[in-house]
Motif scaffolding. Structure first.
Motif, PDB file in Angstrom:
ATOM      1  N   ILE A  63       0.818  -1.213   0.000  1.00  0.00           N
ATOM      2  CA  ILE A  63       0.000   0.000   0.000  1.00  0.00           C
ATOM      3  C   ILE A  63       0.856   1.269   0.000  1.00  0.00           C
ATOM      4  CG2 ILE A  63      -0.254   0.199   2.518  1.00  0.00           C
ATOM      5  CD1 ILE A  63      -3.216   0.979   1.937  1.00  0.00           C
ATOM      6  N   MET A  64       2.044   1.224   0.632  1.00  0.00           N
ATOM      7  CA  MET A  64       2.912   2.408   0.657  1.00  0.00           C
ATOM      8  C   MET A  64       3.555   2.638  -0.705  1.00  0.00           C
ATOM      9  SD  MET A  64       4.652   2.072   4.457  1.00  0.00           S
ATOM     10  CE  MET A  64       5.293   3.737   4.535  1.00  0.00           C
ATOM     11  N   SER A  65       3.784   1.561  -1.430  1.00  0.00           N
ATOM     12  CA  SER A  65       4.409   1.689  -2.757  1.00  0.00           C
ATOM     13  C   SER A  65       3.507   2.430  -3.743  1.00  0.00           C
ATOM     14  CB  SER A  65       4.752   0.301  -3.308  1.00  0.00           C
ATOM     15  OG  SER A  65       5.738  -0.319  -2.508  1.00  0.00           O
ATOM     16  N   ARG A  66       2.203   2.465  -3.461  1.00  0.00           N
ATOM     17  CA  ARG A  66       1.271   3.168  -4.350  1.00  0.00           C
ATOM     18  C   ARG A  66       1.506   4.673  -4.350  1.00  0.00           C
ATOM     19  NH1 ARG A  66      -4.269   0.222  -2.197  1.00  0.00           N
ATOM     20  NH2 ARG A  66      -3.646  -1.953  -2.633  1.00  0.00           N
ATOM     21  N   TRP A  67       2.166   5.176  -3.318  1.00  0.00           N
ATOM     22  CA  TRP A  67       2.413   6.611  -3.205  1.00  0.00           C
ATOM     23  C   TRP A  67       3.801   7.006  -3.724  1.00  0.00           C
ATOM     24  CZ3 TRP A  67      -1.269  10.102  -1.576  1.00  0.00           C
ATOM     25  CH2 TRP A  67      -2.435   9.553  -1.050  1.00  0.00           C
ATOM     26  N   SER A  68       4.507   6.058  -4.322  1.00  0.00           N
ATOM     27  CA  SER A  68       5.842   6.357  -4.854  1.00  0.00           C
ATOM     28  C   SER A  68       5.761   7.386  -5.979  1.00  0.00           C
ATOM     29  CB  SER A  68       6.495   5.077  -5.383  1.00  0.00           C
ATOM     30  OG  SER A  68       6.700   4.151  -4.348  1.00  0.00           O
ATOM     31  N   GLY A  69       6.764   8.234  -6.047  1.00  0.00           N
ATOM     32  CA  GLY A  69       6.814   9.246  -7.094  1.00  0.00           C
ATOM     33  C   GLY A  69       7.375  10.556  -6.582  1.00  0.00           C
ATOM     34  N   LEU A  70       7.370  11.568  -7.419  1.00  0.00           N
ATOM     35  CA  LEU A  70       7.889  12.877  -7.037  1.00  0.00           C
ATOM     36  C   LEU A  70       6.957  13.551  -6.032  1.00  0.00           C
ATOM     37  CD1 LEU A  70       9.061  14.281 -10.498  1.00  0.00           C
ATOM     38  CD2 LEU A  70      10.504  13.415  -8.660  1.00  0.00           C
ATOM     39  N   SER A 185       9.919   6.909  -2.242  1.00  0.00           N
ATOM     40  CA  SER A 185       9.747   5.489  -2.527  1.00  0.00           C
ATOM     41  C   SER A 185       9.661   4.732  -1.205  1.00  0.00           C
ATOM     42  CB  SER A 185      10.920   4.958  -3.351  1.00  0.00           C
ATOM     43  OG  SER A 185      10.804   3.566  -3.555  1.00  0.00           O
ATOM     44  N   TYR A 186       8.920   3.660  -1.189  1.00  0.00           N
ATOM     45  CA  TYR A 186       8.908   2.789  -0.012  1.00  0.00           C
ATOM     46  C   TYR A 186      10.339   2.386   0.276  1.00  0.00           C
ATOM     47  CZ  TYR A 186       8.498  -1.560   2.659  1.00  0.00           C
ATOM     48  OH  TYR A 186       8.631  -2.557   3.596  1.00  0.00           O
ATOM     49  N   ALA A 187      10.812   2.622   1.510  1.00  0.00           N
ATOM     50  CA  ALA A 187      12.218   2.342   1.839  1.00  0.00           C
ATOM     51  C   ALA A 187      12.372   1.903   3.283  1.00  0.00           C
ATOM     52  CB  ALA A 187      13.066   3.584   1.566  1.00  0.00           C
ATOM     53  N   THR A 188      11.410   1.134   3.777  1.00  0.00           N
ATOM     54  CA  THR A 188      11.437   0.717   5.179  1.00  0.00           C
ATOM     55  C   THR A 188      12.684  -0.089   5.511  1.00  0.00           C
ATOM     56  OG1 THR A 188       9.022   0.734   5.307  1.00  0.00           O
ATOM     57  CG2 THR A 188      10.192  -0.557   6.959  1.00  0.00           C
ATOM     58  N   GLY A 189      13.124  -0.938   4.580  1.00  0.00           N
ATOM     59  CA  GLY A 189      14.335  -1.731   4.812  1.00  0.00           C
ATOM     60  C   GLY A 189      15.540  -0.851   5.081  1.00  0.00           C
ATOM     61  N   TRP A 190      15.688   0.184   4.286  1.00  0.00           N
ATOM     62  CA  TRP A 190      16.816   1.103   4.460  1.00  0.00           C
ATOM     63  C   TRP A 190      16.668   1.896   5.756  1.00  0.00           C
ATOM     64  CZ3 TRP A 190      20.882   0.434   1.419  1.00  0.00           C
ATOM     65  CH2 TRP A 190      20.685  -0.204   0.199  1.00  0.00           C
ATOM     66  N   PHE A 269      12.659  -7.051   4.103  1.00  0.00           N
ATOM     67  CA  PHE A 269      11.983  -5.807   3.737  1.00  0.00           C
ATOM     68  C   PHE A 269      12.200  -5.387   2.285  1.00  0.00           C
ATOM     69  CE2 PHE A 269      12.427  -5.593   8.324  1.00  0.00           C
ATOM     70  CZ  PHE A 269      11.201  -5.103   8.732  1.00  0.00           C
ATOM     71  N   GLY A 270      13.161  -6.005   1.611  1.00  0.00           N
ATOM     72  CA  GLY A 270      13.447  -5.632   0.233  1.00  0.00           C
ATOM     73  C   GLY A 270      14.414  -4.465   0.156  1.00  0.00           C
ATOM     74  N   VAL A 271      14.905  -4.194  -1.059  1.00  0.00           N
ATOM     75  CA  VAL A 271      15.864  -3.107  -1.266  1.00  0.00           C
ATOM     76  C   VAL A 271      15.211  -1.912  -1.948  1.00  0.00           C
ATOM     77  CG1 VAL A 271      17.854  -4.647  -1.343  1.00  0.00           C
ATOM     78  CG2 VAL A 271      16.623  -4.128  -3.458  1.00  0.00           C
ATOM     79  N   ASP A 272      13.904  -1.896  -1.981  1.00  0.00           N
ATOM     80  CA  ASP A 272      13.186  -0.769  -2.589  1.00  0.00           C
ATOM     81  C   ASP A 272      13.598   0.538  -1.913  1.00  0.00           C
ATOM     82  OD1 ASP A 272      11.550  -3.298  -2.367  1.00  0.00           O
ATOM     83  OD2 ASP A 272      10.394  -2.275  -3.916  1.00  0.00           O
ATOM     84  N   GLY A 273      13.761   1.578  -2.699  1.00  0.00           N
ATOM     85  CA  GLY A 273      14.116   2.879  -2.160  1.00  0.00           C
ATOM     86  C   GLY A 273      15.604   3.131  -2.072  1.00  0.00           C
ATOM     87  N   ALA A 274      16.411   2.264  -2.674  1.00  0.00           N
ATOM     88  CA  ALA A 274      17.865   2.428  -2.603  1.00  0.00           C
ATOM     89  C   ALA A 274      18.317   3.764  -3.177  1.00  0.00           C
ATOM     90  CB  ALA A 274      18.559   1.282  -3.343  1.00  0.00           C
ATOM     91  N   SER A 275      17.676   4.198  -4.254  1.00  0.00           N
ATOM     92  CA  SER A 275      18.095   5.430  -4.921  1.00  0.00           C
ATOM     93  C   SER A 275      17.324   6.666  -4.459  1.00  0.00           C
ATOM     94  CB  SER A 275      17.946   5.283  -6.438  1.00  0.00           C
ATOM     95  OG  SER A 275      16.592   5.007  -6.777  1.00  0.00           O
ATOM     96  N   ASN A 292      19.806   6.616  -0.072  1.00  0.00           N
ATOM     97  CA  ASN A 292      19.850   5.615   1.003  1.00  0.00           C
ATOM     98  C   ASN A 292      21.025   4.660   0.846  1.00  0.00           C
ATOM     99  OD1 ASN A 292      17.494   6.377   2.495  1.00  0.00           O
ATOM    100  ND2 ASN A 292      16.229   5.494   0.876  1.00  0.00           N
ATOM    101  N   ILE A 293      21.271   4.210  -0.371  1.00  0.00           N
ATOM    102  CA  ILE A 293      22.361   3.252  -0.577  1.00  0.00           C
ATOM    103  C   ILE A 293      23.725   3.919  -0.382  1.00  0.00           C
ATOM    104  CG2 ILE A 293      22.533   3.565  -3.095  1.00  0.00           C
ATOM    105  CD1 ILE A 293      23.029   0.519  -3.260  1.00  0.00           C
ATOM    106  N   GLU A 294      23.834   5.181  -0.746  1.00  0.00           N
ATOM    107  CA  GLU A 294      25.085   5.913  -0.524  1.00  0.00           C
ATOM    108  C   GLU A 294      25.329   6.115   0.965  1.00  0.00           C
ATOM    109  OE1 GLU A 294      25.287   8.600  -4.631  1.00  0.00           O
ATOM    110  OE2 GLU A 294      24.218   9.356  -2.864  1.00  0.00           O
TER     111      GLU A 294
END
Length: 412
Positions: A63-70, A185-190, A269-275, A292-294
């Protein structure tokens, strides 16, 4: 052969086996807590019932991924309006605020809601209900607030003397040049990883001190120093092999545990939101223009360099103090003493002095949150620029002192 022999000596010690066991238990408990009981992995269904664990993580991610974007002005206005409709609905109101059923309808945009609270809540204050009083038109101030509140904070009477004019200008320039709109972006894992990083780094640093304290001290304690230093290679090659094996074990242990911990978090949690920029991942006020990845790799490398420096210092103590226990105690004080003093004191001078101690490399996400700079000969450096150089130099400089400290030891 001598190198492998020294490696085995370190890894087969009872103190090493016990320390590995304690470290494994500690990191496992941290992982279990993050996966099963954390706020970021809870899910509230339509009836208001909370669930945790893998199932909750999957639902929240969806559900949080639906709000991804600028995060444009229009996107922020949409969140404010959506939130208003829910919090003003009598069906979801309680004496304490929003009911669980109401929260269930906001959790999809909970991250963005938090960012809005940061933006409109002031530089050092946070109120989870700030967004509830806003109207969609307020969205036009979403990014300018970040700059305005920073300037106001830097101008406060209790803050203005903490930074030079050049440092203040540096902070303001970074705030003004942050590229917007930010991409969410969804980035809970990070988020969980960056939040937990400090605890893992402190645990690894203490573990490495326990691991290396006996390297030279054990030779004194068991009386083997007289034999060791009287052999052909004892005063030269053997000492170098001890040092090399100590740094090898430090490196292997550090990266196995750090990457192992990170790998489990990413797997769950996945790696979504790395960038995604760290400002969208609970670091709204951070002056760093990194993703996040940096941020992850900067903290990982900085923590590794800090552990190498602390390992080098522990080896020096092991060669000089001649007992494992005293080496561990002094190393522990060097790690924790300045950290506790830095937290307890509000003195600007004390804070400046504490900025060069090893615990700074283990700060994890605190480095991202703090407004901390090093001004040297008129040039400004961030912790990620200054601390690696400082502690690489320290790690290298201490090695010859350790080498000659053990080599010149007088056997009784």
């Amino acid at each position: 052969m001598m190198y492998l022999y020294e490696l085995k000596k370190i890894l087969r010690r009872k103190s090493t086996i016990i320390a590995v066991g304690v470290l494994l238990i500690g990191i496992t408990l941290t992982l279990v807590s993050n996966i099963n009981n954390g706020y970021d992995n809870s899910w509230v269904d339509a009836s208001g019932k909370s669930i945790y664990g893998i199932k909750a993580i999957e639902k929240k991610k969806e559900i949080m991924s639906r709000w991804s974007g600028l995060l444009t002005q229009e996107a922020i206005a949409k969140v404010i309006e959506k939130n208003r409709q829910i919090v003003n609905n009598p069906k979801y109101k309680t004496k304490d605020g929003l009911s669980n059923q109401g929260y269930a309808k906001t959790q999809g945009f909970d991250d963005i809601r938090t960012l809005i609270n940061y933006s409109f809540g002031g530089f050092q204050s946070y109120d989870d209900r700030t967004v509830d009083s806003l109207k969609p038109k307020a969205a036009e101030r979403f990014y300018t607030n970040r700059i305005d509140t920073l300037k106001k904070w830097l101008g406060r009477s209790d803050i203005k003397d903490m930074y030079s004019k050049k440092e203040k200008k540096f902070f303001i320039n970074l705030a003004e040049t942050l590229k917007t709109p930010l991409r969410y972006s969804y980035a809970t894992g990070w988020k969980i990883l960056l939040d937990s990083c400090s605890s893992v780094l402190y645990a690894l640093a203490i573990f490495i001190c326990v691991l290396l304290a006996p390297v030279f001290a054990q030779e004194y304690q068991c009386g083997a120093d007289s034999i060791f230093l009287s052999t052909k290679n004892g005063k030269r090659k053997a000492i170098l092999m001890k040092l090399l094996s100590a740094f090898t074990v430090t490196s292997i242990i550090y990266w196995i545990f750090f990457l192992g911990f990170s790998g489990v978090i990413f797997f769950v949690f996945g790696v979504d939101g790395a960038s995604a920029p760290i400002q969208t991942n609970d670091y709204w006020k951070s002056f760093y223009h990194i993703t996040n990845i940096e941020a992850f790799w900067r903290m990982a490398v900085l923590g590794y360099i800090g552990c190498l420096a602390l390992g080098s210092f522990t080896l020096l103590l092991s060669a000089r103090l001649k007992t494992s226990f005293s080496s561990i105690i002094v190393s522990f004080l060097i790690i924790m003493g300045p950290a506790l003093l830095g937290q307890a004191s509000n003195s600007n001078l004390v804070q400046k002095i504490m900025m060069v101690f090893p615990y700074q490399t283990l700060g994890g996400n605190m480095i991202l949150m703090k407004y901390q700079l090093y001004e040297i000969f008129g040039k400004i450096f961030t912790p990620f620029q200054f601390l690696p150089v400082e502690f690489i130099v320290i790690a290298i400089v201490l090695v010859p002192f350790t080498y000659y400290g053990f080599k010149k030891h007088e056997v009784l």
